[in-house]
Enzyme design. Structure first.
Site, PDB file in Angstrom:
ATOM      1  N   ASP A 271       0.864  -1.165   0.000  1.00 44.81           N
ATOM      2  CA  ASP A 271       0.000   0.000   0.000  1.00 44.81           C
ATOM      3  C   ASP A 271       0.910   1.228   0.000  1.00 44.81           C
ATOM      4  OD1 ASP A 271      -2.073   1.796   0.060  1.00 44.81           O
ATOM      5  OD2 ASP A 271      -3.161   0.817   1.685  1.00 44.81           O
TER       6      ASP A 271
HETATM    7  C1  BGC Z   1      -5.082   3.205   0.027  1.00 46.43           C
HETATM    8  C2  BGC Z   1      -5.110   2.230  -1.134  1.00 46.43           C
HETATM    9  C3  BGC Z   1      -4.972   2.995  -2.420  1.00 46.43           C
HETATM   10  C4  BGC Z   1      -3.664   3.769  -2.389  1.00 46.43           C
HETATM   11  C5  BGC Z   1      -3.395   4.562  -3.654  1.00 46.43           C
HETATM   12  C6  BGC Z   1      -3.898   4.145  -0.030  1.00 46.43           C
HETATM   13  O1  BGC Z   1      -4.088   5.187   0.862  1.00 46.43           O
HETATM   14  O2  BGC Z   1      -5.079   2.502   1.236  1.00 46.43           O
HETATM   15  O3  BGC Z   1      -6.297   1.496  -1.112  1.00 46.43           O
HETATM   16  O4  BGC Z   1      -5.044   2.155  -3.533  1.00 46.43           O
HETATM   17  O5  BGC Z   1      -3.716   4.689  -1.309  1.00 46.43           O
HETATM   18  O6  BGC Z   1      -4.213   5.654  -3.785  1.00 46.43           O
END
Ligand code: BGC
Length: 756
Positions: A271
């Site tokens: 993530d």
């Molecule tokens: C989230 C993810 C997301 C990523 C990119 C993170 O804050 O937890 O689900 O895909 O950001 O935007």
């Protein structure tokens, strides 16, 4: 805010940028024979890998963003192309409800929770197809979705982004969505592995989910396995620690379970800013760092040079990224779209509308107040019916519509066809307008967003007050909830009807009008239990939520209410129809369960037949769990046979002693009906012997890390990658303030002019 921080810390950032990996210019590969070739995928992966330099390999395993930035208005993440080897760029785009990342010209689909309420696998595949086509249309090729986290607590900021509280429902719909995404030619990324269910403590040292093995396997990992079985290209490891070890360097989770037990052969992405280790993360099974690239760039280079990370592991990381790229044709079909393209289409809007319609759940309908018939005037009340409409929840799943059909717009348009008068009031004179109308529709909303959990399950005092005063003024009051999950309804006895519409996307008003007027059947069923009050939640103890003690164990969602004998406000699986259904003739031959469903009313309608299994008690067993569901549309008087196929896990439980799925000897109950609390038929299936039905989780691979990087490596990480390490630590701070609410639509929704 990000840019301010970035200026402040520019000197540190420069250090990190200087340390970034330069991609060496090796000689161009004539013809790239793997492009357009019919050779087996593994052969093509091998051909490319054998020609890659160390720099090129390292360049493929991390994102290109500077340490303080997402890739910006373009995509959430980017892995640059390697033109010499004809390796196309990977553009990673949010997300689970349509193209996010502030893009415009896209379709705002209903929230995943609305999709879950449809209990419709085909629709889930179409939903995935829309997202994939639009992501590809923007020039990206990896969809950051579906979200396979469970809705463990309705206060969770990302509850709307889940597919509900049941692992079978989540797994089935997520798997269908993966099929839809990948059939359209994009790579899907299931997220977030594993037991990532709250925002309050996110990415802080306290963010540790303590989950026993059986609960982890049966509840939180089973849906991930379903996406792996559906061929998901990629999986995202989350922000939290799991049993003390961060998810992205958790070798049990990534090496042993995901790659070993499930046989996942694609890539694990961190993530955003969730990478907290370099060598340990690589050795634990993480394959791609996002969005930046110091820990898997310069630090990993050092680790490979010193042997701390075997070269074979780096090759495996690269192969895992190349494999799905070949499998899904990314080498043969270079992305042609661009971020500025308008990618929404009338067909995609049609899918948004169908999901919104099929996901609406009719919770209460006293005296057949709905469908709207023979009324001369309707009052549409509440900001959420106009300027305050919520089409999409906040954070990375947020999608900006071109425009939203508000509830008022939709109802007024539909009413016009029948010559029915419609008046609007945002709140102040709502009771007067309601008293002067034949029927009152009150729309109320509650905002939810990634990065901030809600404090309670209550609507605002203002909204509860609005409902009370309208209900007192008109007995034909219908409440429409525009919320990201369950809310308490202290006024329930005073209103005639309630519809849950979730965050239903850009076609909200049109879909709502069809359901209210009966042009569409309310065929949604609850993908989550609505508790009567906060204290009834399985996770009402703060040590459980937001604290990470998962000792409610298997008793998630309805399993808790069943086990504890608590009456929910509305049970999981509940949803009324404008007709009625009866069940008869339940049978099983061991692998298949069949039951007849009859439409006993006077209108055509759709039932969602649900199969629940009760196992012999193996310890802490919940009374029942969903193991099958089928939508069936019937004419008045029509009977159809519905079939549920059982698989090896349907009657099994996770046996912690042997680390595998086991079918226990004894009587298993199969119960069928229209909700978890309305199961008119049941039969027992006798299993004579206890048998293992899966291979056990493999043992840890040699050299697998038991935790994070050791002190020396961590020190090296901090010195080489100070900004990334700092950012990883700081992501938690956002949950203190939350993200600013995103814009709902390019054309701002408005209240109708006075009087409607
Ligand atoms: C989230 C993810 C997301 C990523 C990119 C993170 O804050 O937890 O689900 O895909 O950001 O935007």
């Amino acid at each position: 805010m990000r840019r301010g921080l970035s200026l402040l810390l520019t000197p540190l950032m420069t250090t990190a940028l200087l340390a970034a990996t330069p991609v060496a210019q090796a000689a161009p590969e004539p013809g790239c024979p793997w492009v357009g070739s019919d050779a087996p995928v593994e052969e093509k992966v091998g051909q490319v890998l054998s020609r890659m330099t160390l720099d090129e390999k390292l360049g493929l395993v991390h994102g290109a963003a500077g340490p303080f930035e997402f890739v910006g208005p373009t995509y959430a993440g980017l892995v640059p192309a390697i033109p010499r080897l004809c390796i196309p760029q990977l553009g990673l785009s949010d997300g689970p409800a349509g193209v996010g990342n502030s893009h415009t010209g896209v379709t705002q689909l209903p929230a995943p929770l609305a999709l879950a309420a449809s209990w419709d696998r085909e629709l889930a595949a179409e939903y995935g197809g829309v997202i994939a086509r639009e992501v590809l249309g923007k020039g990206a090729n990896v969809v950051l979705g579906p979200t396979v986290d469970l809705l463990r607590d309705p206060r969770a900021g990302r509850a709307f982004e889940t597919l509900g509280e049941d692992p079978h429902l989540v797994g089935e719909l997520a798997a269908a969505q993966v099929g839809g995404i990948q059939d359209a030619g994009a790579l899907a990324q299931a997220k977030h592995l594993a037991a990532y269910n709250q925002e309050t403590l996110r990415n802080t040292p306290a963010d540790n989910a303590v989950v026993d093995e059986r609960t982890l396997q049966e509840i939180y990992l089973a849906p991930v396995q379903d996406t792996v079985d559906a061929g998901v290209a990629s999986v995202m490891c989350g922000y939290n620690r799991l049993n003390g070890v961060h998810a992205c360097n958790n070798s049990y989770l990534l090496n042993q379970v995901l790659k070993g037990q499930f046989g996942f052969d694609g890539f694990v992405t961190s993530d955003w800013f969730a990478t907290q280790a370099s060598y340990a993360a690589a050795n634990a099974g993480m394959d791609l760092q996002m969005p930046g690239g110091c820990l898997f760039g310069p630090r990993l280079r050092f680790g490979v040079a010193t042997g701390a990370v075997p070269t074979a592991r780096l090759d495996d990381m690269v192969s895992r990224i190349l494999r799905p790229m070949f499998r899904h044709g990314l080498f043969d079909r270079p992305a042609t779209g661009s971020p500025d393209d308008i990618v929404t289409t009338p067909e995609n809007a049609g899918v948004a509308r169908r999901v919104a319609e099929r996901g609406m759940v009719l919770l209460k309908n006293d005296d057949a107040v709905l469908p709207i018939q023979n009324r001369r005037s309707i009052a549409v009340l509440g900001e959420a019916a106009g300027s305050g409409v919520i089409g999409s929840g906040g954070g990375s799943p947020h999608v900006i519509a071109r425009s939203i059909v508000t509830p008022f717009d939709g109802i007024a348009r539909r009413a016009d066809q029948d010559g029915v008068e419609v008046r609007f009031d945002a709140g102040r004179h709502a009771d007067e307008v309601a008293a002067e109308s034949d029927l009152a529709v009150v729309v109320v909303g509650k905002w939810s967003t990634e990065s901030k959990d809600n404090k309670d399950i209550a609507l605002s005092a203002q909204d509860n007050g609005l409902i009370e005063k309208v209900a007192a003024a008109n007995p034909n009051t219908v409440v429409v909830l525009n919320t990201g999950g369950p809310v308490a309804m202290p006024w329930l006895d005073d209103v005639a009807g309630v519809v849950a519409s979730w965050y239903p996307g850009q076609e909200y008003g049109a879909a709502l009008a069809s359901v209210l007027f009966g042009d569409a059947e309310p065929s949604g069923r609850l993908p989550v239990t609505f508790p009567a009050e906060l204290a009834d939640l399985p996770t009402s103890d703060p040590a459980r939520f937001p604290g990470g003690r998962y000792d409610e164990g298997l008793a998630v969602g309805y399993r808790w209410y069943d086990r504890e004998g608590i009456e929910p406000l509305f049970p999981f699986g509940h949803g009324l129809s404008y007709t009625t259904f009866a069940y008869s003739d339940l049978r099983t031959d061991g692998d298949t369960v069949t039951v007849n469903v009859t439409n006993t009313g006077r209108r055509a309608g759709t039932e969602v037949a649900q199969l629940y299994v009760g196992r012999p008690n193996t310890g802490g067993e919940p009374p029942k769990r969903l193991e099958g569901f089928q939508r069936v549309t019937l004419r008045p008087g029509e009977t159809r046979q519905v079939r549920f196929e059982l698989d090896e896990r349907s009657l099994a439980h996770w046996d912690t002693g042997s680390h595998r799925w086991v079918r226990a000897a004894g009587d298993h109950t199969l119960a069928v009906g229209g909700s978890s609390r309305d199961l008119p038929l049941s039969i027992a299936v006798h299993v004579p012997d206890t048998t293992a039905v899966s291979e056990p989780t493999p043992a840890p691979p040699p050299g697998a890390p038991a935790g994070g990087d050791g002190t020396l490596t961590t020190l090296g990480n901090v010195l080489t990658c100070p900004t990334e390490m700092l950012y990883a630590g700081a992501v938690g701070a956002i949950s203190l303030v939350g993200l600013p609410p995103g814009k709902q639509a390019e054309i701002t929704p408005v209240n109708p002019s006075a009087g409607g």
